[in-house]
Structure formats: structure tokens, C-alpha cells
Design an enzyme around this catalytic site. Structure first.
Site, PDB file in Angstrom:
ATOM      1  CB  CYS A  80      75.901  58.049  46.539  1.00 53.27           C
ATOM      2  SG  CYS A  80      74.848  57.567  45.153  1.00 53.27           S
ATOM      3  CG  HIS A 182      75.591  62.609  45.404  1.00 49.96           C
ATOM      4  ND1 HIS A 182      76.808  62.001  45.256  1.00 49.96           N
ATOM      5  CD2 HIS A 182      74.695  61.810  44.784  1.00 49.96           C
ATOM      6  CE1 HIS A 182      76.656  60.876  44.566  1.00 49.96           C
ATOM      7  NE2 HIS A 182      75.380  60.744  44.263  1.00 49.96           N
ATOM      8  CD  GLU A 184      79.121  64.465  46.631  1.00 41.99           C
ATOM      9  OE1 GLU A 184      78.553  64.392  47.734  1.00 41.99           O
ATOM     10  OE2 GLU A 184      79.104  63.556  45.780  1.00 41.99           O
TER      11      GLU A 184
END
Lengths: 201, 264
Positions: A80, A182, A184
Site C-alpha cells: 500500500c 493489501h 493481508e
């Protein structure tokens, strides 16, 4: 090999940490430049304001360490904001950035749609790129950002995304890869990408 | 192309998912962590947990729920209900939520939006807004609070714009008229807000069948849609809903961990 996650107080690292724990990756979160200077694998996350992030990195001397680790060929994954401040500059506050990848982070023009670009979007990766190994073609990833990475050389882009304009969803330069999305927070596709990164090399 | 999001909403009381049932109060319908996990496996794009617990003890239980959810699902989720200060926000964000949602508290104290956005970023602050049709208001909709029991003087569109100006990164528009009817979203209020602000708008209230999401993504101009009872009892899976949306030609993500996974 342990992965060090850079904590420079720019955003919440908990989701990165839980994802790494879930995939069983040995990791440590640190803001210690001495520890980072010896890192063999680095994840460089970040959310928030680029100029603020650069100030925090400089205060802790982490900016210098990141340049040195990149020059040493250590695998680095930016996420990011960590995909924007590895460039030379950003339009956000006109800040100078780390300069690991030639290029600039640019703001989405309002014709593209609502800004920030928030939600799931399809990512088309360079054919057979190692970072996307095991990720189904045209998988979606989760994005939240108002600025996008614009590498100077198209060679440095390894994935693309369409939001009114086509932009680089991921970049690579030497041992550094960075994703604007992202991983994650991108479900199984994102976890697979993280797994590939921590197991690479 | 950016995809329309399907978001599942779970009301949590004392650590259990609960559902308001007319004349009976609230009935517990399951473990929020298990339900979140099932939705994740079916390919839900995002989750919202509303904490409807009143007690301080319940707040602690909620933080524990957030922490457990964050360990098992790897998609964004939002927590709302009882968020009155930026320290309340910090507690749920540190426990692993991406976003916090403020509703009545933001009407009473709009500064909480600005303070939250400054501290955690606009992307972390969601305004939840309950709207009631009212022809006397400029946009045709009035903001109500406390679950619709208290009327305010705020016009829905003006309040949405004010919240955006203060730093809200997303707005959930819940129609009190449609809520609980299962007759479909209130398309007009969704469209008025979604086309009147520059941040994403999530439609809420009234979903009963997958076709209702098709309507609200097209005629309602919504960026995302909340569903609750449609999936709570296993009537539809998230993937059932997404299939209908995708078949209507609307871009939607179709890759759950196990899209064929059983009922929530």
C-alpha cells in the site's frame, strides 16, 4: 528465515501480523534500525499520509537502512503506502520518497470515479511472474488508496489494475516487490502471495 | 474494474450473534466468529459487526470477538455500535478491525468523525446513517437516531455531505422504511446519497432476495450492499447472491476460500 516487518507507527500492523502468523511465517515487528540493518527479508507496510511516513522513517534512520538493504539485494515487500514511498516522489504533499524505484505516486483524477479507490478489483499480473505463483489469473485483491504508483519504466510494473485508468498494481526493482493492494486483506489470493514472498529465495 | 461489494452484517450482543424478532426481543442465532468464518469461505467481500451490548463488560467481550475474527478471516471488516470516543475507535482497530462505524454518536458529536479521521485516516471512519422518508426535508429524507426512535433536524443528503467533509471515508445508508421488510432496498434514498457524495455508499435495509442487490447496484447506484437475514439462516449463501449479481452483468468478486461452503 525470519521476516522483519517495519513498524514506523504509520498504520496498524495487526492485520499483517495475523496473516503472517496464519501462514506460519516466522516474523518480528520492529522499528529498530539496527535490527533492520541485519534483516534478511523485510515487509514494508504503511497506511496514511506519505509525507508524514517519510518524516517518521527519517527520524528513526530507517530510510537509510531501507536503501542499504535494497542495494544489498535483500527481498523486500512493500504494501500500500509502502508501494508508493519506494518511488522517488509522490504528489501527496509533494514529498520526496525513498527512490528505490524510479517513478512517482500520482493522485487519481476525479474522472476515474470515487477517490479513494476502495474495494476489490481485478489484478492482471505479468505472465509467469514469481510473486503471483499459485494465484489464479484475474484474481481480485483489496485496495484502499487515493494515489497510485506510476513507475517511470513499464519494465518495473509487474501487475496492472483498471480504475478508469490502468495503473501499476505491483512494481518490482531488483530484490524489491511492492503491491498497491493489501495481500493481508485479500482473502486466499493474498495469503498465497504472502506465502510465496516469505518462501522465496 | 472495481467490483460491487457484498457485505454481511452481524449484530452481536454479549459475544453472540443476535437477531431482533418482533414482540420477542432478541434471539441468539450463533457464534459471530463461526458465522464470520462461514461467510469468508463463501466469498463475502467484507463484514460488519454491530455491537448492541449496553454494558461495559459486554464491550470487553466484543473486543475479544474482534480479535478472534481477525485471526481467522483475511478480508476487511468494520465494527460499529457504542463508539463514542477516538479511544473506543482505537480499541477495535488495534484488535484487528479495518474500519469503525459511528451513527447516533456522530449526530450528537460530529467532531468524532474529524478526530477519528485525523487519528486513523479517512478510510477507517464509516458514517452509519438511518434515514426516514420525509417530504418536508430538502432531499426527501430525514436523519433519525437511536435505531429510528428519535428524529433529528438533519437532512439525509446534507448530513452525508457534512460527514464526508469532516472525513468519513464511506457512508452506510440504512433505510428505516425498508429495514426488516425484506421487500428490497429503498432505491431512491440510496441513489440520492450515492450520487450526491464522493465517497463509497453502502446500501442497507430491506434485502430479501438476491435480485434486490441487482436493483440497488444499478438503479440505487450503491457501491456495496449489506445483507443480514438472507444469509443468517442459510436461505442463501453469499455465493448464491453473487451468482445472481454476476449473471446480471454486474462486476462482483467470485472467489471465496470455498464458494460452495454450506450455510452460515
Amino acid at each position: 528465515m525470519k521476516t522483519l516487518v517495519v513498524d514506523y507507527q504509520a498504520g496498524n500492523l495487526r492485520s499483517v501480523e495475523t496473516a503472517l502468523r496464519h501462514i506460519g511465517a516466522s516474523h518480528e515487528i520492529t522499528d529498530d534500525p539496527v535490527r533492520l540493518a541485519r534483516a534478511e527479508r523485510i515487509i514494508f507496510p504503511g497506511v496514511g499520509d506519505a509525507a508524514h511516513a517519510m518524516r517518521l522513517l527519517a527520524e528513526r534512520g530507517i530510510d537509510r537502512v531501507m536503501r542499504e538493504r535494497h542495494a544489498a539485494g535483500i527481498p523486500i515487500l512493500g504494501i500500500c503506502l509502502g508501494c508508493q514511498i519506494v518511488l522517488e516522489a509522490t504528489e501527496e504533499g509533494g514529498a520526496a520518497c525513498l527512490g528505490l524505484v524510479p517513478g512517482t505516486a500520482r493522485r487519481f483524477p476525479s474522472e476515474c470515479g470515487k477517490v479513494p479507490h476502495m474495494g476489490w478489483n481485478t489484478v492482471r499480473s505479468r505472465e509467469d511472474h514469481w510473486l503471483f505463483r499459485g494465484v489464479p489469473a484475474e484474481s481480485s485483491f483489496y485496495f484502499v488508496h487515493s494515489y497510485y504508483p506510476a513507475p517511470e519504466s513499464e519494465e518495473d510494473a509487474i501487475a496492472w489494475c483498471d480504475y478508469g485508468i490502468e495503473f501499476a498494481a505491483a512494481v518490482e526493482r531488483g530484490s524489491l516487490v511492492a503491491t498497491q493492494f493489501h495481500p493481508e486483506k485479500s482473502g486466499e489470493a493474498g495469503l498465497q502471495l504472502l506465502r510465496t514472498f516469505v518462501e522465496a529465495g | 474494474m472495481l467490483q460491487k461489494r457484498v457485505i454481511v452484517c452481524l449484530d452481536v450482543r454479549d459475544g453472540k450473534t443476535t437477531k431482533g424478532v418482533r414482540f420477542e426481543g432478541n434471539v441468539d442465532i450463533g457464534d459471530p466468529v463461526e458465522m464470520a468464518r462461514a461467510c469468508y469461505e463463501q466469498g463475502v467481500d467484507e463484514l460488519v459487526f454491530y455491537d448492541i451490548t449496553a454494558s461495559a463488560e459486554g464491550r470487553g467481550i466484543m473486543i475479544e470477538v474482534v480479535r478472534r475474527v481477525a485471526e481467522q478471516i483475511f478480508i476487511p471488516f468494520c465494527v460499529g455500535g457504542g463508539i463514542a470516543t477516538t479511544d473506543d475507535m482505537r480499541a477495535v482497530l488495534l484488535a484487528g478491525a479495518e474500519k469503525v462505524s459511528v451513527n447516533s454518536q456522530a449526530v450528537r458529536n460530529p467532531r468524532i468523525i474529524r478526530e477519528g479521521a485525523r487519528r486513523f485516516g479517512n478510510q477507517a471512519i464509516v458514517l452509519g446513517m438511518d434515514a426516514l422518508a420525509d417530504r418536508r426535508m430538502p432531499s426527501g429524507y430525514r436523519v433519525v437516531i437511536n435505531g429510528g426512535r428519535v428524529q433529528t433536524d438533519l437532512d439525509a443528503l446534507e448530513w452525508a455531505r457534512e460527514a464526508e467533509r469532516l472525513g468519513a471515508g464511506e457512508i452506510v445508508v440504512n433505510s428505516i422504511d425498508a429495514d426488516g421488510t425484506r421487500d428490497g432496498y429503498e432505491l431512491e434514498v440510496t441513489r440520492v446519497i450515492a450520487t450526491g457524495v464522493g465517497v463509497p455508499v453502502v446500501a442497507s435495509g430491506g434485502a430479501g432476495v438476491p435480485g434486490h442487490l441487482v436493483e440497488v447496484f444499478t438503479r440505487g447506484a450503491a457501491d456495496a450492499a449489506l445483507v443480514a437475514s438472507m444469509v443468517h439462516y442459510g436461505e442463501y449463501t453469499v455465493d448464491d447472491i453473487k451468482k445472481v449479481v454476476a449473471d446480471a452483468g454486474i462486476p462482483v468478486r467470485r472467489q471465496g476460500a470455498r464458494p460452495e461452503a454450506g450455510p452460515v
